[in-house]
Design a protein around this motif. Structure first.
Motif, PDB file in Angstrom:
ATOM      1  N   MET A   1       0.839  -1.180   0.000  1.00 35.89           N
ATOM      2  CA  MET A   1       0.000   0.000   0.000  1.00 35.89           C
ATOM      3  C   MET A   1       0.882   1.240   0.000  1.00 35.89           C
ATOM      4  N   TYR A   2       0.589   2.177  -0.870  1.00 37.55           N
ATOM      5  CA  TYR A   2       1.362   3.419  -0.990  1.00 37.55           C
ATOM      6  C   TYR A   2       0.755   4.483  -0.086  1.00 37.55           C
ATOM      7  N   ILE A   3       1.610   5.110   0.707  1.00 36.25           N
ATOM      8  CA  ILE A   3       1.190   6.208   1.572  1.00 36.25           C
ATOM      9  C   ILE A   3       1.774   7.492   1.007  1.00 36.25           C
ATOM     10  N   PHE A   4       0.934   8.465   0.732  1.00 38.97           N
ATOM     11  CA  PHE A   4       1.373   9.732   0.172  1.00 38.97           C
ATOM     12  C   PHE A   4       2.058  10.554   1.255  1.00 38.97           C
ATOM     13  N   GLN A   5       3.240  11.028   1.007  1.00 39.22           N
ATOM     14  CA  GLN A   5       4.013  11.799   1.972  1.00 39.22           C
ATOM     15  C   GLN A   5       4.259  13.196   1.425  1.00 39.22           C
ATOM     16  N   MET A   6       3.933  14.197   2.191  1.00 34.13           N
ATOM     17  CA  MET A   6       4.195  15.586   1.804  1.00 34.13           C
ATOM     18  C   MET A   6       5.536  16.019   2.390  1.00 34.13           C
ATOM     19  N   CYS A   7       6.309  16.710   1.591  1.00 39.20           N
ATOM     20  CA  CYS A   7       7.586  17.249   2.041  1.00 39.20           C
ATOM     21  C   CYS A   7       7.535  18.767   1.924  1.00 39.20           C
ATOM     22  N   GLN A   8       8.304  19.448   2.754  1.00 43.63           N
ATOM     23  CA  GLN A   8       8.348  20.911   2.676  1.00 43.63           C
ATOM     24  C   GLN A   8       9.050  21.348   1.403  1.00 43.63           C
ATOM     25  N   ASP A   9       8.897  22.621   1.044  1.00 44.10           N
ATOM     26  CA  ASP A   9       9.541  23.156  -0.150  1.00 44.10           C
ATOM     27  C   ASP A   9      11.037  22.884  -0.125  1.00 44.10           C
ATOM     28  N   GLY A  10      11.581  22.540  -1.284  1.00 47.86           N
ATOM     29  CA  GLY A  10      13.017  22.259  -1.396  1.00 47.86           C
ATOM     30  C   GLY A  10      13.367  20.820  -1.071  1.00 47.86           C
ATOM     31  N   TYR A  11      12.366  19.978  -0.782  1.00 48.72           N
ATOM     32  CA  TYR A  11      12.589  18.569  -0.471  1.00 48.72           C
ATOM     33  C   TYR A  11      11.731  17.719  -1.394  1.00 48.72           C
ATOM     34  N   PHE A  12      12.101  16.449  -1.560  1.00 47.01           N
ATOM     35  CA  PHE A  12      11.274  15.508  -2.311  1.00 47.01           C
ATOM     36  C   PHE A  12      11.194  14.216  -1.508  1.00 47.01           C
ATOM     37  N   TYR A  13      10.153  13.462  -1.768  1.00 51.15           N
ATOM     38  CA  TYR A  13       9.957  12.210  -1.037  1.00 51.15           C
ATOM     39  C   TYR A  13      10.667  11.076  -1.748  1.00 51.15           C
ATOM     40  N   ASP A  14      11.566  10.404  -1.029  1.00 52.92           N
ATOM     41  CA  ASP A  14      12.290   9.252  -1.538  1.00 52.92           C
ATOM     42  C   ASP A  14      11.540   8.004  -1.076  1.00 52.92           C
ATOM     43  N   ARG A  15      10.825   7.365  -2.001  1.00 55.51           N
ATOM     44  CA  ARG A  15      10.015   6.199  -1.637  1.00 55.51           C
ATOM     45  C   ARG A  15      10.863   5.027  -1.166  1.00 55.51           C
ATOM     46  N   GLN A  16      12.059   4.883  -1.727  1.00 55.82           N
ATOM     47  CA  GLN A  16      12.917   3.760  -1.342  1.00 55.82           C
ATOM     48  C   GLN A  16      13.319   3.864   0.133  1.00 55.82           C
ATOM     49  N   ASN A  17      13.702   5.068   0.563  1.00 54.82           N
ATOM     50  CA  ASN A  17      14.121   5.272   1.952  1.00 54.82           C
ATOM     51  C   ASN A  17      12.991   5.772   2.846  1.00 54.82           C
ATOM     52  N   GLU A  18      11.821   6.033   2.244  1.00 55.58           N
ATOM     53  CA  GLU A  18      10.645   6.513   2.960  1.00 55.58           C
ATOM     54  C   GLU A  18      10.960   7.738   3.813  1.00 55.58           C
ATOM     55  N   SER A  19      11.600   8.721   3.180  1.00 59.22           N
ATOM     56  CA  SER A  19      11.931   9.955   3.897  1.00 59.22           C
ATOM     57  C   SER A  19      12.002  11.127   2.921  1.00 59.22           C
ATOM     58  N   CYS A  20      11.925  12.328   3.462  1.00 56.38           N
ATOM     59  CA  CYS A  20      12.067  13.538   2.660  1.00 56.38           C
ATOM     60  C   CYS A  20      13.545  13.889   2.562  1.00 56.38           C
ATOM     61  N   LEU A  21      14.024  14.111   1.338  1.00 54.87           N
ATOM     62  CA  LEU A  21      15.424  14.477   1.112  1.00 54.87           C
ATOM     63  C   LEU A  21      15.489  15.868   0.508  1.00 54.87           C
ATOM     64  N   GLN A  22      16.518  16.603   0.893  1.00 51.48           N
ATOM     65  CA  GLN A  22      16.667  17.942   0.350  1.00 51.48           C
ATOM     66  C   GLN A  22      17.050  17.882  -1.121  1.00 51.48           C
ATOM     67  N   HIS A  23      16.446  18.754  -1.881  1.00 53.24           N
ATOM     68  CA  HIS A  23      16.703  18.873  -3.318  1.00 53.24           C
ATOM     69  C   HIS A  23      17.360  20.233  -3.536  1.00 53.24           C
ATOM     70  N   TYR A  24      18.619  20.223  -3.932  1.00 50.82           N
ATOM     71  CA  TYR A  24      19.337  21.466  -4.179  1.00 50.82           C
ATOM     72  C   TYR A  24      19.121  21.885  -5.627  1.00 50.82           C
ATOM     73  N   TYR A  25      18.906  23.174  -5.854  1.00 55.83           N
ATOM     74  CA  TYR A  25      18.733  23.648  -7.221  1.00 55.83           C
ATOM     75  C   TYR A  25      19.081  25.129  -7.310  1.00 55.83           C
ATOM     76  N   CYS A  26      19.357  25.572  -8.523  1.00 57.03           N
ATOM     77  CA  CYS A  26      19.565  26.979  -8.839  1.00 57.03           C
ATOM     78  C   CYS A  26      18.769  27.263 -10.100  1.00 57.03           C
ATOM     79  N   ASP A  27      17.728  28.084  -9.971  1.00 59.16           N
ATOM     80  CA  ASP A  27      16.942  28.432 -11.159  1.00 59.16           C
ATOM     81  C   ASP A  27      17.185  29.880 -11.593  1.00 59.16           C
ATOM     82  N   PHE A  28      17.949  30.625 -10.790  1.00 61.57           N
ATOM     83  CA  PHE A  28      18.371  31.994 -11.111  1.00 61.57           C
ATOM     84  C   PHE A  28      17.202  32.956 -11.268  1.00 61.57           C
TER      85      PHE A  28
END
Length: 182
Positions: A1-28
């Motif tokens: 069963m898939y559980i939907f996980q919300m992460c704060q801005d700048g993070y994404f949900y890693d289903r394999q590790n079942e945790s929110c990971l920071q996503h670094y980016y530069c969009d200028f």
């Protein structure tokens, strides 16, 4: 069963590790670029420029950003040949392999080099990806470069000026993912 996980801005949900990971980016897109993990290096000869629209020279550079309205580029009209503009990471990283993706535009008769490096402490920087010369008047996607990082290693993105003003190199939407490239 898939559980939907919300992460704060700048993070994404890693289903394999079942945790929110920071996503670094530069969009200028903002000034100052508080979300960007890259900043101007104090050890270069000139700085990258944020721009919207075409560069000031004919026959070089993009006419617009790939993503959003703004991108970073090197303006080569008044810079000496061989001088470098450098962005370097301003974050501390966990010890693992990260995946860097970005868009780049290298159009003009005198395009020199765009290089991605890593540097651990004061050791010599290691080239991880390098491209030289005119790549056409189009944005290209760098689909992934594996970067082994840790708390003492920084990322360097360096553009080197060619022999004349038709060497405007640009980058846009640089992303750093907390896993190795597929």
């Amino acid at each position: 069963m898939y559980i939907f996980q919300m992460c704060q801005d700048g993070y994404f949900y890693d289903r394999q590790n079942e945790s929110c990971l920071q996503h670094y980016y530069c969009d200028f897109e903002s000034n100052p670029e508080s979300a960007c993990f890259l900043s101007e290096s104090p050890s270069d000869e000139f700085d990258w420029t944020i721009l919207s629209g075409s560069t000031g020279s004919v026959g070089t550079g993009p006419t617009s950003a790939y993503h959003g309205l703004h991108y970073k580029y090197i303006e080569t009209s008044t810079i000496a040949s061989g001088q470098r503009a450098i962005l370097e990471s301003s974050k501390t990283f966990q010890a693992k392999t990260y995946c860097l993706t970005m868009y780049y535009h290298m159009y003009g008769d005198t395009i020199n080099t765009l290089t991605i490096r890593t540097q651990k402490g004061n050791n010599a920087a290691i080239d991880r990806w390098k491209l030289s010369g005119d790549q056409g008047n189009v944005w290209h996607h760098l689909s992934g470069v594996n970067l082994p990082l840790d708390s003492q290693t920084k990322i360097i993105i360096e553009a080197t000026k060619g022999s004349s003003f038709t060497g405007d190199t640009a980058i846009d939407y640089v992303e750093l993912w907390q896993f190795a490239c597929p």
